[in-house]
Design a protein around this motif. Structure first.
Motif, PDB file in Angstrom:
ATOM      1  N   SER A   1       7.086   0.313   9.362  1.00 30.38           N
ATOM      2  CA  SER A   1       7.000   1.612  10.013  1.00 30.38           C
ATOM      3  C   SER A   1       7.693   1.528  11.362  1.00 30.38           C
ATOM      4  CB  SER A   1       5.545   2.004  10.257  1.00 30.38           C
ATOM      5  OG  SER A   1       4.884   2.189   9.051  1.00 30.38           O
ATOM      6  N   SER A   2       8.366   2.561  11.711  1.00 27.93           N
ATOM      7  CA  SER A   2       8.904   2.600  13.056  1.00 27.93           C
ATOM      8  C   SER A   2       7.968   3.424  13.909  1.00 27.93           C
ATOM      9  CB  SER A   2      10.303   3.208  13.048  1.00 27.93           C
ATOM     10  OG  SER A   2      10.275   4.469  12.443  1.00 27.93           O
ATOM     11  N   SER A   3       8.042   3.241  15.187  1.00 30.57           N
ATOM     12  CA  SER A   3       7.156   3.998  16.049  1.00 30.57           C
ATOM     13  C   SER A   3       7.877   4.389  17.326  1.00 30.57           C
ATOM     14  CB  SER A   3       5.910   3.179  16.387  1.00 30.57           C
ATOM     15  OG  SER A   3       6.278   2.036  17.118  1.00 30.57           O
ATOM     16  N   SER A   4       7.420   5.476  17.882  1.00 30.24           N
ATOM     17  CA  SER A   4       7.879   5.865  19.201  1.00 30.24           C
ATOM     18  C   SER A   4       6.644   6.324  19.925  1.00 30.24           C
ATOM     19  CB  SER A   4       8.904   6.999  19.110  1.00 30.24           C
ATOM     20  OG  SER A   4       8.278   8.198  18.720  1.00 30.24           O
ATOM     21  N   GLY A   5       6.524   6.019  21.152  1.00 30.54           N
ATOM     22  CA  GLY A   5       5.273   6.364  21.791  1.00 30.54           C
ATOM     23  C   GLY A   5       5.437   6.932  23.172  1.00 30.54           C
ATOM     24  N   ALA A   6       4.875   8.100  23.376  1.00 32.69           N
ATOM     25  CA  ALA A   6       4.716   8.609  24.715  1.00 32.69           C
ATOM     26  C   ALA A   6       3.339   8.160  25.182  1.00 32.69           C
ATOM     27  CB  ALA A   6       4.821  10.123  24.712  1.00 32.69           C
ATOM     28  N   SER A   7       3.081   8.250  26.470  1.00 36.81           N
ATOM     29  CA  SER A   7       1.754   7.907  26.937  1.00 36.81           C
ATOM     30  C   SER A   7       1.291   8.923  27.956  1.00 36.81           C
ATOM     31  CB  SER A   7       1.752   6.502  27.555  1.00 36.81           C
ATOM     32  OG  SER A   7       2.635   6.458  28.659  1.00 36.81           O
ATOM     33  N   GLY A   8      -0.016   9.014  28.102  1.00 36.28           N
ATOM     34  CA  GLY A   8      -0.604   9.967  29.025  1.00 36.28           C
ATOM     35  C   GLY A   8      -1.852  10.569  28.423  1.00 36.28           C
ATOM     36  N   SER A   9      -2.646  11.240  29.241  1.00 31.46           N
ATOM     37  CA  SER A   9      -3.900  11.801  28.753  1.00 31.46           C
ATOM     38  C   SER A   9      -3.675  13.021  27.864  1.00 31.46           C
ATOM     39  CB  SER A   9      -4.795  12.184  29.938  1.00 31.46           C
ATOM     40  OG  SER A   9      -4.163  13.203  30.699  1.00 31.46           O
ATOM     41  N   ASN A  10      -2.424  13.498  27.824  1.00 27.58           N
ATOM     42  CA  ASN A  10      -2.091  14.650  26.971  1.00 27.58           C
ATOM     43  C   ASN A  10      -1.383  14.221  25.689  1.00 27.58           C
ATOM     44  OD1 ASN A  10       0.206  13.827  28.386  1.00 27.58           O
ATOM     45  ND2 ASN A  10       1.146  15.866  28.250  1.00 27.58           N
ATOM     46  N   VAL A  11      -1.571  12.953  25.298  1.00 22.93           N
ATOM     47  CA  VAL A  11      -0.860  12.412  24.134  1.00 22.93           C
ATOM     48  C   VAL A  11      -1.870  11.819  23.145  1.00 22.93           C
ATOM     49  CG1 VAL A  11       0.873  10.756  23.345  1.00 22.93           C
ATOM     50  CG2 VAL A  11       1.113  11.844  25.602  1.00 22.93           C
ATOM     51  N   VAL A  12      -1.699  12.126  21.873  1.00 24.94           N
ATOM     52  CA  VAL A  12      -2.459  11.429  20.822  1.00 24.94           C
ATOM     53  C   VAL A  12      -1.472  10.931  19.773  1.00 24.94           C
ATOM     54  CG1 VAL A  12      -4.625  12.701  21.154  1.00 24.94           C
ATOM     55  CG2 VAL A  12      -2.902  13.577  19.547  1.00 24.94           C
ATOM     56  N   ALA A  13      -1.940   9.983  18.969  1.00 28.02           N
ATOM     57  CA  ALA A  13      -1.063   9.394  17.952  1.00 28.02           C
ATOM     58  C   ALA A  13      -0.778  10.397  16.844  1.00 28.02           C
ATOM     59  CB  ALA A  13      -1.725   8.150  17.373  1.00 28.02           C
TER      60      ALA A  13
ATOM     61  N   VAL B   1      13.847   7.805  10.564  1.00 25.61           N
ATOM     62  CA  VAL B   1      13.451   7.042   9.377  1.00 25.61           C
ATOM     63  C   VAL B   1      14.703   6.902   8.499  1.00 25.61           C
ATOM     64  CG1 VAL B   1      12.077   7.174   7.239  1.00 25.61           C
ATOM     65  CG2 VAL B   1      11.039   7.795   9.425  1.00 25.61           C
ATOM     66  N   PRO B   2      14.961   5.712   7.937  1.00 23.90           N
ATOM     67  CA  PRO B   2      16.155   5.534   7.090  1.00 23.90           C
ATOM     68  C   PRO B   2      16.160   6.501   5.904  1.00 23.90           C
ATOM     69  CG  PRO B   2      15.083   3.426   7.538  1.00 23.90           C
ATOM     70  CD  PRO B   2      14.176   4.486   8.049  1.00 23.90           C
ATOM     71  N   THR B   3      17.341   6.856   5.432  1.00 24.70           N
ATOM     72  CA  THR B   3      17.415   7.823   4.334  1.00 24.70           C
ATOM     73  C   THR B   3      16.731   7.313   3.069  1.00 24.70           C
ATOM     74  OG1 THR B   3      19.558   6.942   3.694  1.00 24.70           O
ATOM     75  CG2 THR B   3      19.555   8.846   5.171  1.00 24.70           C
TER      76      THR B   3
ATOM     77  N   GLN C   1      10.606   4.826   4.231  1.00 24.72           N
ATOM     78  CA  GLN C   1       9.864   3.618   4.600  1.00 24.72           C
ATOM     79  C   GLN C   1       8.377   3.884   4.461  1.00 24.72           C
ATOM     80  OE1 GLN C   1      11.379   2.872   8.538  1.00 24.72           O
ATOM     81  NE2 GLN C   1       9.933   4.265   9.505  1.00 24.72           N
ATOM     82  N   THR C   2       7.571   2.836   4.699  1.00 25.37           N
ATOM     83  CA  THR C   2       6.149   2.972   4.385  1.00 25.37           C
ATOM     84  C   THR C   2       5.444   4.019   5.231  1.00 25.37           C
ATOM     85  OG1 THR C   2       5.642   1.189   5.904  1.00 25.37           O
ATOM     86  CG2 THR C   2       5.916   0.597   3.580  1.00 25.37           C
ATOM     87  N   GLY C   3       5.915   4.223   6.457  1.00 23.73           N
ATOM     88  CA  GLY C   3       5.257   5.204   7.303  1.00 23.73           C
ATOM     89  C   GLY C   3       6.022   5.390   8.582  1.00 23.73           C
ATOM     90  N   ALA C   4       5.452   6.138   9.490  1.00 24.32           N
ATOM     91  CA  ALA C   4       6.086   6.352  10.790  1.00 24.32           C
ATOM     92  C   ALA C   4       4.999   6.665  11.801  1.00 24.32           C
ATOM     93  CB  ALA C   4       7.097   7.499  10.723  1.00 24.32           C
TER      94      ALA C   4
ATOM     95  N   LEU D   1      12.622   7.448  -4.498  1.00 28.47           N
ATOM     96  CA  LEU D   1      11.677   7.101  -3.426  1.00 28.47           C
ATOM     97  C   LEU D   1      10.590   6.170  -3.954  1.00 28.47           C
ATOM     98  CD1 LEU D   1      10.785   7.590  -0.470  1.00 28.47           C
ATOM     99  CD2 LEU D   1       9.364   9.465  -1.325  1.00 28.47           C
ATOM    100  N   SER D   2      10.422   5.055  -3.267  1.00 29.82           N
ATOM    101  CA  SER D   2       9.418   4.074  -3.678  1.00 29.82           C
ATOM    102  C   SER D   2       8.008   4.643  -3.576  1.00 29.82           C
ATOM    103  CB  SER D   2       9.533   2.839  -2.795  1.00 29.82           C
ATOM    104  OG  SER D   2       8.353   2.065  -2.884  1.00 29.82           O
ATOM    105  N   ASP D   3       7.148   4.212  -4.488  1.00 32.27           N
ATOM    106  CA  ASP D   3       5.740   4.613  -4.465  1.00 32.27           C
ATOM    107  C   ASP D   3       5.040   4.254  -3.172  1.00 32.27           C
ATOM    108  OD1 ASP D   3       5.209   5.938  -6.737  1.00 32.27           O
ATOM    109  OD2 ASP D   3       4.358   4.248  -7.837  1.00 32.27           O
ATOM    110  N   THR D   4       5.483   3.169  -2.544  1.00 26.95           N
ATOM    111  CA  THR D   4       4.776   2.699  -1.361  1.00 26.95           C
ATOM    112  C   THR D   4       5.339   3.290  -0.070  1.00 26.95           C
ATOM    113  OG1 THR D   4       6.224   0.790  -1.220  1.00 26.95           O
ATOM    114  CG2 THR D   4       4.175   0.518  -2.465  1.00 26.95           C
ATOM    115  N   PHE D   5       6.330   4.182  -0.206  1.00 30.49           N
ATOM    116  CA  PHE D   5       6.927   4.800   0.974  1.00 30.49           C
ATOM    117  C   PHE D   5       6.304   6.178   1.212  1.00 30.49           C
ATOM    118  CE2 PHE D   5      11.297   2.461   1.098  1.00 30.49           C
ATOM    119  CZ  PHE D   5      10.628   1.277   1.309  1.00 30.49           C
ATOM    120  N   TYR D   6       5.735   6.337   2.381  1.00 28.54           N
ATOM    121  CA  TYR D   6       5.099   7.622   2.708  1.00 28.54           C
ATOM    122  C   TYR D   6       5.919   8.451   3.688  1.00 28.54           C
ATOM    123  CZ  TYR D   6       1.119   6.039   0.089  1.00 28.54           C
ATOM    124  OH  TYR D   6       0.317   5.609  -0.931  1.00 28.54           O
ATOM    125  N   ALA D   7       7.056   7.929   4.119  1.00 29.05           N
ATOM    126  CA  ALA D   7       7.925   8.683   5.028  1.00 29.05           C
ATOM    127  C   ALA D   7       9.334   8.727   4.463  1.00 29.05           C
ATOM    128  CB  ALA D   7       7.936   8.046   6.413  1.00 29.05           C
TER     129      ALA D   7
END
Lengths: 158, 445
Positions: free
Chosen positions: B45-57, B273-275, B278-281, B387-393
């Motif tokens: 999974s790839s991730s990008s993250g902002a931070s702060g009290s106004n941010v949730v995952a 996410v690659p074309t 992938q499993t998630g994001a 699309l692979s069964d194990t890919f959710y993104a």
């Protein structure tokens, strides 16, 4: 386009059609029904009805107070062969589909999946339904292919 | 085809287990952070993250166990609900973040599993009745009571928010009225598996889920009926429900609109996410637009929306005037009769709702806001069968829309559109970064 006439729903209310028309004539089919069924639909929705004869069909426009528009398209003989709708809430399709509602239901029941709640597309030989949109913005179309008059293209219906 | 399996298992679980779903966990306020998110992201999974009290995952993954990974491209977050004015709270994980609806809805089974009990909202006009809601979708409806909760997401609080409980297990005594099952299809969507989620967090371009017609109905010329209203007053002793008006402030509302600040909209940030998928994001749901240092509008393209929350898309010479950007859709849905759909089978009757081109297609569409701003979007469509069964993104899943018509043709920019972008959703009636909502905006991240 010829002049149309405008018939506000309160006039029908005054005739006492509310309730009795619905209770006594729910089986008066609407999709596939006759011109009288259009008036019943309008009364049920407490809506304004405007009817316009076109070259190959009659257009009945129903507009509810909340802004949902329903167009019913009838053959020159008066049989409703197509419906379109648009508005912040979907119209009562059980009312508008009449005897076709059960058919619609059985086809629709197998079509729901997560991630795909913005469209329901049914294309059977005897009934086509495209119900689409999201909260506060719904639209759709339904027609009976073998009732569409010659020379009429469903995609072009206003 | 890979995703047959997911759907078969999903249906089987529905039949056996009644589509219940584990929810979250009770907690006192001290542990009310959104730690309950259980959509784990794995190594690819790839991730990008902002931070702060106004941010949730914001996490794309398999979702709640009860749904058994039945589909793909569903973004989740966790929401904390508390009894109003108290520290009695629960975290509900795996709540779908939906830019195509307005208001918070929680499955009754998930709430039950969390141990938190919320009071049904009493009808202000009839103390022996409670308020319930029939929510229309294009393919069915949900039914259940309205409750009130303090809703927390990280540092944000919506106090005394009306929340819709989707009754997925006969927890609510009043059963669904016929008038509810007569709108659109009468297919019930009251289940965890119908949404692949324990609830829906509607953070789209409107404040209320209904608006004026539900607040103003009730007069002779505009009675409350299925054409004007989605709220009911229900007597749970006699199991009778009747349409009732509900004021704008008491309707089920986009929680963001009730925040003390950061209340003009949200940003959904997901990594590219690659074309091939992938499993998630993993990304971020950020509250507020241009209210803090972490949520500026920058040079994002702003498309103002119409009264229905839509804009115009031009695709293949078609003008689609009811287009929208919807994180609650798991594909890009648009009409193109030249692209073959997948072949439906008895095992997977829904395959024809997706495109299966023989080789990847590079396409483009042009969006135009009410403000005249235009933006060309490039996108790719690949076959669902690859699309692979194990890919959710997957950023390249598409499917057909209803054919073009004079009423309401659309391009539904579902979750594939969001990968690699920051997507801004500004609420009607609020100003965000100098432009009045409702609008959508987006920019590559």
């Amino acid at each position: 386009m010829k002049p149309s006439y405008f018939r506000p729903a309160p006039a029908l209310c005054a005739l006492g059609l509310i309730g009795t028309a619905w209770l006594s004539a729910p089986a008066a089919a609407h999709l596939g029904g006759d011109a009288d069924s259009v008036a019943v639909d309008s009364t049920m929705m407490r809506a304004q009805l405007r009817s316009t004869p076109m070259q190959s069909y009659q257009l009945h426009e129903i507009t509810t107070a909340s802004g949902t528009q329903v167009h019913e398209y009838a053959t020159p003989q008066g049989t409703v062969f197509a419906l379109t709708w648009q508005g912040p809430l979907p119209p009562n399709l059980r009312q508008l589909f009449g005897s076709y509602y059960a058919r619609y239901q059985s086809a629709a029941a197998t079509q729901t999946r997560p991630g795909m709640h913005r469209a329901l597309i049914i294309a059977e030989p005897d009934l086509v339904v495209q119900s689409t949109g999201h909260l506060r913005a719904f639209h759709g179309r339904a027609y009976i292919p073998n009732l569409v008059p010659a020379g009429v293209t469903v995609a072009d219906l206003p | 085809m890979s995703h047959r399996y997911r759907w078969i298992v999903l249906l089987g679980l529905c039949a056996l287990a009644g589509c219940g779903g584990g929810g979250g966990s009770s907690s006192s306020l001290g542990s009310a952070s959104s730690s309950g998110s259980s959509s784990s992201s794995s190594s690819s999974s790839s991730s990008s993250g902002a931070s702060g009290s106004n941010v949730v995952a914001l996490v794309v993954g398999p979702g709640p166990a009860a749904a058994n990974g039945g589909t793909f491209n569903i973004p989740y977050t966790s929401v904390t609900l508390c009894n109003p004015g108290t520290t009695t709270c629960a975290v509900i994980a795996n709540v779908l973040v939906d830019s195509g609806s307005y208001g918070l809805r929680i499955m009754a089974s998930a709430l039950q599993a969390s141990g938190l009990a919320l009071p049904n909202t009493v009808d202000p006009n009839n103390a022996s009745n409670s308020i319930a809601e029939c929510l229309p979708f294009a393919d069915g409806y949900t039914w259940g009571p309205v409750t009130v909760a303090d809703v927390r997401m990280n540092g944000e609080l919506a106090s005394s928010l009306s929340v819709n409980i989707i009754d997925d297990g006969s927890y609510y005594a009043a059963t669904v009225p016929t008038s509810c099952t007569s709108i659109n299809s009468s297919t019930s969507l009251n289940s965890v598996s119908a949404f692949e989620a324990n609830g829906v967090l509607g953070v789209g371009v409107f404040d209320q889920d209904c608006g004026d017609s539900c607040a103003e109905c009730g007069s002779v010329n505009s009675p409350c009926n299925s054409s004007s209203d989605i709220y009911y007053s229900c007597n749970t002793t006699t199991n009778s429900c009747a349409f009732t008006p509900v004021s704008l402030t008491a309707q089920v509302r986009n929680p963001v609109a009730l925040f003390a600040s950061d209340n003009n909209g949200v940003i959904l940030e997901l990594p590219g996410v690659p074309t091939t998928g992938q499993t998630g994001a993993s990304g971020s749901l950020i509250f507020g637009i241009a209210t803090q240092s972490n949520n500026g509008l920058g040079s994002a393209t702003v498309l103002t929306a119409d009264d229905f929350g839509n804009f115009i898309t031009t695709f293949n010479g078609q003008t689609l005037d009811s287009s929208f950007i919807d994180s609650g859709s798991n594909g890009l849905f648009f009409a193109d009769s030249s692209i073959p759909t997948c072949t439906s089978t008895t095992q997977n009757p829904m395959a024809n709702q997706f495109y299966c081109p023989s080789s990847p297609l590079s396409l483009q569409a042009t969006n135009q806001g009410q403000n005249g701003t235009t933006s060309t979007v490039q996108f790719e469509i690949t076959s669902l069968s690859s699309l692979s069964d194990t890919f959710y993104a997957s950023p390249t899943i598409g499917g057909p829309a209803a054919p073009s018509s004079t009423l309401g043709s659309y391009f539904d920019f579902g979750l594939p559109f969001f990968y690699g972008k920051n997507v801004y959703v500004a609420i009607d009636g609020k100003t965000a970064g100098g432009t009045a909502g409702p609008y959508y905006a987006y920019i590559a991240n």
